[in-house]
Design a protein around this motif. Structure first.
Motif, PDB file in Angstrom:
ATOM      1  N   SER A  60     -13.041 -15.108  -5.073  1.00  0.00           N
ATOM      2  CA  SER A  60     -14.188 -15.430  -5.916  1.00  0.00           C
ATOM      3  C   SER A  60     -13.995 -14.995  -7.368  1.00  0.00           C
ATOM      4  CB  SER A  60     -15.462 -14.812  -5.350  1.00  0.00           C
ATOM      5  OG  SER A  60     -15.367 -13.408  -5.338  1.00  0.00           O
ATOM      6  N   GLU A  61     -13.170 -13.994  -7.606  1.00  0.00           N
ATOM      7  CA  GLU A  61     -12.955 -13.500  -8.969  1.00  0.00           C
ATOM      8  C   GLU A  61     -11.565 -13.797  -9.499  1.00  0.00           C
ATOM      9  OE1 GLU A  61     -14.089  -9.423  -9.297  1.00  0.00           O
ATOM     10  OE2 GLU A  61     -16.190  -9.971  -9.378  1.00  0.00           O
ATOM     11  N   GLY A  62     -10.905 -14.789  -8.973  1.00  0.00           N
ATOM     12  CA  GLY A  62      -9.597 -15.152  -9.499  1.00  0.00           C
ATOM     13  C   GLY A  62      -8.525 -15.171  -8.433  1.00  0.00           C
ATOM     14  N   THR A  63      -7.298 -15.300  -8.898  1.00  0.00           N
ATOM     15  CA  THR A  63      -6.152 -15.419  -8.006  1.00  0.00           C
ATOM     16  C   THR A  63      -5.484 -14.060  -7.836  1.00  0.00           C
ATOM     17  OG1 THR A  63      -5.813 -17.683  -8.737  1.00  0.00           O
ATOM     18  CG2 THR A  63      -3.957 -16.616  -7.664  1.00  0.00           C
ATOM     19  N   PHE A  64      -5.067 -13.779  -6.615  1.00  0.00           N
ATOM     20  CA  PHE A  64      -4.347 -12.549  -6.306  1.00  0.00           C
ATOM     21  C   PHE A  64      -3.067 -12.950  -5.582  1.00  0.00           C
ATOM     22  CE2 PHE A  64      -3.427  -8.826  -3.582  1.00  0.00           C
ATOM     23  CZ  PHE A  64      -3.359  -7.853  -4.563  1.00  0.00           C
ATOM     24  N   ALA A  65      -1.938 -12.579  -6.154  1.00  0.00           N
ATOM     25  CA  ALA A  65      -0.650 -12.934  -5.558  1.00  0.00           C
ATOM     26  C   ALA A  65       0.054 -11.684  -5.043  1.00  0.00           C
ATOM     27  CB  ALA A  65       0.225 -13.632  -6.591  1.00  0.00           C
ATOM     28  N   PHE A  66       0.728 -11.830  -3.922  1.00  0.00           N
ATOM     29  CA  PHE A  66       1.499 -10.724  -3.370  1.00  0.00           C
ATOM     30  C   PHE A  66       2.647 -11.261  -2.525  1.00  0.00           C
ATOM     31  CE2 PHE A  66      -1.911 -11.597  -0.440  1.00  0.00           C
ATOM     32  CZ  PHE A  66      -1.371 -11.437   0.828  1.00  0.00           C
ATOM     33  N   THR A  67       3.558 -10.383  -2.193  1.00  0.00           N
ATOM     34  CA  THR A  67       4.735 -10.739  -1.416  1.00  0.00           C
ATOM     35  C   THR A  67       4.789  -9.896  -0.161  1.00  0.00           C
ATOM     36  OG1 THR A  67       5.944 -11.289  -3.437  1.00  0.00           O
ATOM     37  CG2 THR A  67       7.263 -10.881  -1.463  1.00  0.00           C
ATOM     38  N   LEU A  68       5.092 -10.549   0.950  1.00  0.00           N
ATOM     39  CA  LEU A  68       5.307  -9.868   2.221  1.00  0.00           C
ATOM     40  C   LEU A  68       6.770 -10.047   2.604  1.00  0.00           C
ATOM     41  CD1 LEU A  68       2.210 -11.271   4.105  1.00  0.00           C
ATOM     42  CD2 LEU A  68       2.482  -8.954   3.260  1.00  0.00           C
ATOM     43  N   THR A  69       7.399  -8.992   3.042  1.00  0.00           N
ATOM     44  CA  THR A  69       8.789  -9.068   3.479  1.00  0.00           C
ATOM     45  C   THR A  69       8.897  -8.508   4.886  1.00  0.00           C
ATOM     46  OG1 THR A  69       9.526  -8.761   1.208  1.00  0.00           O
ATOM     47  CG2 THR A  69      11.173  -8.440   2.941  1.00  0.00           C
ATOM     48  N   ALA A  70       9.406  -9.336   5.792  1.00  0.00           N
ATOM     49  CA  ALA A  70       9.643  -8.907   7.174  1.00  0.00           C
ATOM     50  C   ALA A  70      11.143  -8.805   7.361  1.00  0.00           C
ATOM     51  CB  ALA A  70       9.053  -9.909   8.151  1.00  0.00           C
ATOM     52  N   ASP A  71      11.587  -7.671   7.831  1.00  0.00           N
ATOM     53  CA  ASP A  71      13.008  -7.411   7.999  1.00  0.00           C
ATOM     54  C   ASP A  71      13.384  -7.437   9.473  1.00  0.00           C
ATOM     55  OD1 ASP A  71      15.280  -5.206   8.454  1.00  0.00           O
ATOM     56  OD2 ASP A  71      15.499  -6.080   6.457  1.00  0.00           O
ATOM     57  N   LYS A  72      14.444  -8.156   9.787  1.00  0.00           N
ATOM     58  CA  LYS A  72      14.902  -8.296  11.179  1.00  0.00           C
ATOM     59  C   LYS A  72      15.338  -6.959  11.779  1.00  0.00           C
ATOM     60  CE  LYS A  72      18.351 -10.942  13.752  1.00  0.00           C
ATOM     61  NZ  LYS A  72      19.373 -11.987  13.611  1.00  0.00           N
ATOM     62  N   VAL A  73      15.919  -6.115  10.959  1.00  0.00           N
ATOM     63  CA  VAL A  73      16.453  -4.848  11.460  1.00  0.00           C
ATOM     64  C   VAL A  73      15.334  -3.885  11.832  1.00  0.00           C
ATOM     65  CG1 VAL A  73      17.882  -2.856  10.876  1.00  0.00           C
ATOM     66  CG2 VAL A  73      18.571  -5.138  10.135  1.00  0.00           C
ATOM     67  N   THR A  74      14.342  -3.730  10.940  1.00  0.00           N
ATOM     68  CA  THR A  74      13.289  -2.757  11.196  1.00  0.00           C
ATOM     69  C   THR A  74      12.073  -3.363  11.883  1.00  0.00           C
ATOM     70  OG1 THR A  74      12.198  -3.134   9.071  1.00  0.00           O
ATOM     71  CG2 THR A  74      13.934  -1.438   9.139  1.00  0.00           C
ATOM     72  N   GLY A  75      11.858  -4.664  11.714  1.00  0.00           N
ATOM     73  CA  GLY A  75      10.673  -5.312  12.263  1.00  0.00           C
ATOM     74  C   GLY A  75       9.412  -5.004  11.487  1.00  0.00           C
ATOM     75  N   LYS A  76       9.558  -4.273  10.368  1.00  0.00           N
ATOM     76  CA  LYS A  76       8.397  -3.881   9.573  1.00  0.00           C
ATOM     77  C   LYS A  76       8.047  -4.977   8.571  1.00  0.00           C
ATOM     78  CE  LYS A  76       8.906   1.051   9.961  1.00  0.00           C
ATOM     79  NZ  LYS A  76       9.019   2.322   9.288  1.00  0.00           N
ATOM     80  N   LEU A  77       6.781  -5.009   8.207  1.00  0.00           N
ATOM     81  CA  LEU A  77       6.274  -5.932   7.211  1.00  0.00           C
ATOM     82  C   LEU A  77       5.841  -5.121   6.004  1.00  0.00           C
ATOM     83  CD1 LEU A  77       5.554  -9.007   6.863  1.00  0.00           C
ATOM     84  CD2 LEU A  77       3.242  -8.363   7.478  1.00  0.00           C
TER      85      LEU A  77
END
Length: 126
Positions: A103-120
């Protein structure tokens, strides 16, 4: 200023200090949580979840289904007016660049999922 709510910080788990987040970061972390949850994991929300980590093994090169699933999950959040995503694979990592119209504009972000750790991991766009 729009009230996007607040929640405990953390994507994979809450922080040890029980730090809270609010604003667009809260929305981003909630969506990231959807993207590490298997579809239907909540009995009261059968359309909740799209675990992007499932694509880390045996990726065929077609990212269309991943983009569609990510955008669908983002747009299910009532705080999001619309969303767009770009997905890339580099070595053993899946990177999702997500842009949310709030509602107050655009918010951009990046998610990275790694095969080795399985973490996001979530990082805000500069």
């Amino acid at each position: 200023m729009a009230d996007y709510g607040s929640d405990f910080a953390g994507v994979m788990d809450i922080t040890p200090t029980l730090r809270e987040v609010d604003g667009p970061r809260c929305v981003a972390e909630n969506i990231a949580g959807r993207l590490i949850s298997p579809r239907g994991c909540l009995w009261y929300a059968p359309d909740y979840g799209f675990d992007v980590r499932q694509f880390l093994n045996g990726h065929t090169g077609d990212t269309g289904a991943i983009v569609a699933g990510v955008v669908e999950q983002a747009e299910q959040d009532e705080r999001v007016d619309s969303a767009s995503a770009r997905v890339t694979f580099v070595n053993s990592a899946l990177t999702i660049r997500l842009s949310l119209v709030l509602s107050e504009g655009t918010f951009a972000f990046t998610l990275t999922a790694d095969k080795v750790t399985g973490k996001l991991l979530l990082s805000e766009a500069a």
